[in-house]
Design an enzyme around this catalytic site. Structure first.
Site, short mmCIF file in Angstrom:
data_model
loop_
_atom_site.label_atom_id
_atom_site.label_comp_id
_atom_site.label_asym_id
_atom_site.label_seq_id
_atom_site.Cartn_x
_atom_site.Cartn_y
_atom_site.Cartn_z
N SER A 112 0.84 -1.20 0.00
CA SER A 112 0.00 0.00 0.00
C SER A 112 0.87 1.25 0.00
O SER A 112 2.07 1.19 0.26
CB SER A 112 -0.94 0.01 1.21
N GLY A 113 0.23 2.36 -0.28
CA GLY A 113 0.93 3.64 -0.26
C GLY A 113 0.02 4.71 0.30
O GLY A 113 -1.19 4.54 0.42
N ARG A 114 0.63 5.83 0.67
CA ARG A 114 -0.17 6.95 1.18
C ARG A 114 0.55 8.25 0.91
O ARG A 114 1.77 8.28 0.71
CB ARG A 114 -0.44 6.78 2.67
N GLY A 125 13.40 -1.14 -1.30
CA GLY A 125 14.70 -1.13 -1.98
C GLY A 125 14.80 -2.13 -3.12
O GLY A 125 13.83 -2.81 -3.48
N ASP A 165 12.75 3.23 2.30
CA ASP A 165 11.89 3.61 3.42
C ASP A 165 12.54 3.38 4.78
O ASP A 165 12.30 4.14 5.72
CB ASP A 165 10.54 2.91 3.33
N THR A 166 13.38 2.36 4.90
CA THR A 166 14.05 2.12 6.18
C THR A 166 14.91 3.31 6.57
O THR A 166 14.94 3.72 7.74
CB THR A 166 14.93 0.86 6.10
N THR A 170 6.00 -4.95 8.98
CA THR A 170 5.92 -6.28 8.37
C THR A 170 7.27 -6.97 8.44
O THR A 170 7.36 -8.17 8.70
CB THR A 170 5.45 -6.16 6.91
N ASN A 181 18.25 -7.86 8.81
CA ASN A 181 16.88 -7.97 8.32
C ASN A 181 16.23 -9.20 8.96
O ASN A 181 16.74 -10.32 8.81
CB ASN A 181 16.90 -8.10 6.80
N GLY A 213 5.17 1.06 12.83
CA GLY A 213 3.90 0.51 13.27
C GLY A 213 4.01 -0.44 14.44
O GLY A 213 3.07 -0.56 15.24
#
Length: 484
Positions: free
Chosen positions: A16-18, A78, A228-229, A250, A287, A397
């Site tokens: 998803s995106g926002r 990535g 994003d990390t 996640t 990870n 999250g």
């Protein structure tokens, strides 16, 4: 400062995106979500692909819904990329990192360059999904396409290109691909030559926070930390050096910031990775499978007609006997989607442990195993760096899961600070504000987060019991176990 600055952050994940609009008045940041959308990969031309045109349509909707803003930035996952031809057109939809095309590519690559040399040249954990192995698959399976390609853009750079026509390569995203030298942030010419990859594909890299163009409305397009990390880590609410971070969603990425990469054979064997952060430092991390185990378990029970909220699952876990059995969250058994609770029972039976019977016992096993795996990763970081950590900062999250935060404190023996929840979007926003001159630097942004965002703290408790559990947990893991 009295001038208000407004930025638009697109945070696009694998599902998803926002779009988040943020206004900074010189004292605090106020945010509102203006658009949310699904990211639906699809099978096309024999591969699992990202539907880039559909994603760009959603980005345009977000732009239309937002009020007047001064800049925009996009962060994504990535390793994945798009190829442009000489006219700047996207040759085909980018292939998903979970696509099977890279099967056998790591083994083929090792015949050209051994693992230690490849790791020493890039600092990246050797994984089949990495950009290098995707390119080797492309070279073998679609050589004509590779010959037509003129430029390679990682996903966040591809969005920037679609927005303003820029052709730049942001360093944090590029550092995920197994192609970049660290800490210089330049393409490794020896690797490109050894694997016969066309040098024309690889554009000069730019640091996070570079203004790369503008929209028709005049808003600047900023290359934020594309991965994003790294956006999440940019929003760490501390300036302290001896802390570890856990970007928890996640996936769980547990690491620390360093001034220089760790490129040793030991680091490679431990499965640790070096990535370039938004502030120019190295994020040295592990990870780990994260909350996906809980999310997928919930979906499995739903398919069986049992509907549980996350709060209910947490309560059931709390009501179960603690520290009876464990799994290795990163065991291959738990990688594919499906009936995770059944696999938890299978793993416990195969390792001669108590086999959880109830929903609560399965959940307790998952929660405790994640917390113990965090301790394991911290031991690996300590072994490779010699650092002594004073606190663990949990971002994203996962900070809403108070049980996991408490267990992480107990298992690691570290004081846990949880928050901000919206770390990735906030990091994107801070980088844009710094690029526009509204913030002096990312350090000022982190101080702002610490002052204005809601944080929760969890002191370690029950450490003697966790220590005993860790002694039972470690033998379950594969090699590279520092507690043996």
């Amino acid at each position: 400062m009295s001038k208000k600055t407004t930025v638009l952050a697109f945070d696009i994940g694998a599902s998803s995106g926002r779009a988040i609009e943020a206004m900074y008045d010189g004292a605090a940041i106020s945010c509102r979500e203006v658009h949310r959308f699904e990211n639906r990969p699809r099978q096309a031309d024999g591969h699992l692909r990202w539907d880039f045109a559909a994603l760009m349509d959603e980005v345009r909707v977000g732009l239309e819904k937002a009020q007047k803003f001064d800049s925009v930035g996009v962060d994504t996952w990535g390793v994945d990329f798009g190829l442009l031809d000489a006219a700047g057109h996207l040759l085909e939809d980018p292939v998903h990192y979970r696509d099977a095309r890279t099967g056998g590519m790591v083994e083929r690559a090792m015949r050209v360059m051994d693992a230690e040399k490849l790791y020493a040249g890039t600092g990246t954990q050797i994984l089949a999904m990495n950009t290098l192995f995707q390119l080797l698959a492309l070279k073998k399976q679609q050589p004509r396409l590779l010959r037509r390609a003129d430029k390679l853009l990682f996903m966040p750079d591809l969005f920037a290109h679609a927005l303003c026509g820029s052709t730049t390569c942001e360093r944090s995203a590029a550092s995920t691909g197994q192609l970049l030298t660290l800490p210089a942030g330049k393409w490794n010419a020896q690797i490109l030559e050894a694997f016969g990859l066309p040098k024309r594909l690889f554009l000069p890299t730019v640091p996070s926070g570079t203004v790369v163009g503008a929209l028709e409305c005049g808003a600047k397009v900023v290359a934020v930390a594309g991965h994003d990390t790294q956006c999440a880590v940019a929003a760490l609410p501390t300036q302290a050096r001896n802390i570890a971070f856990l970007s928890c969603g996640t996936w769980s990425l547990l690491g620390c910031e360093l001034d220089a990469p760790v490129l040793t054979a030991e680091s490679m064997q431990l499965g640790l990775s070096n990535e370039l952060g938004a502030n120019g430092r190295v994020n040295y991390l592990k990870n780990i499978v994260g909350l996906w185990l809980i999310q997928e378990s919930r979906r499995a029970w739903r398919r069986q007609g049992q509907e549980y909220s996350y709060a209910e699952l947490e309560r059931l876990a709390l009501a179960s006997v603690p520290l009876r059995c464990f799994i290795d969250p990163d065991a291959p058994l738990f990688t594919p989607p499906g009936d995770i609770p059944a696999r938890v029972k299978e793993y416990c039976a195969a390792t001669h442990q108590y086999v959880p019977q109830t929903v609560g016992e399965v959940m307790r096993c998952i929660y405790e195993s994640l917390a113990l795996k965090y301790r394991f990763a911290l031991d690996q970081l300590r072994a490779a760096t010699g650092k002594r950590f004073e606190a663990l900062h949990i971002l994203g999250g996962g900070t809403k899961d108070t049980l996991l935060c408490r267990m992480a404190a107990g298992a690691t023996g570290l004081h846990v600070v949880a928050g901000p929840v919206e770390a990735t979007a906030l990091g994107n926003i801070l980088i844009q504000l710094t690029a526009l001159g509204a913030l002096e630097d990312l350090g000022a942004g982190r101080a702002l987060v610490a002052q204005t965002q809601q944080l929760a703290e969890y002191p370690p408790q029950g450490m003697a019991e966790w220590d005993e559990a860790y002694e039972r947990f470690c033998p379950l893991l594969a090699r590279c176990d520092p507690c043996r």
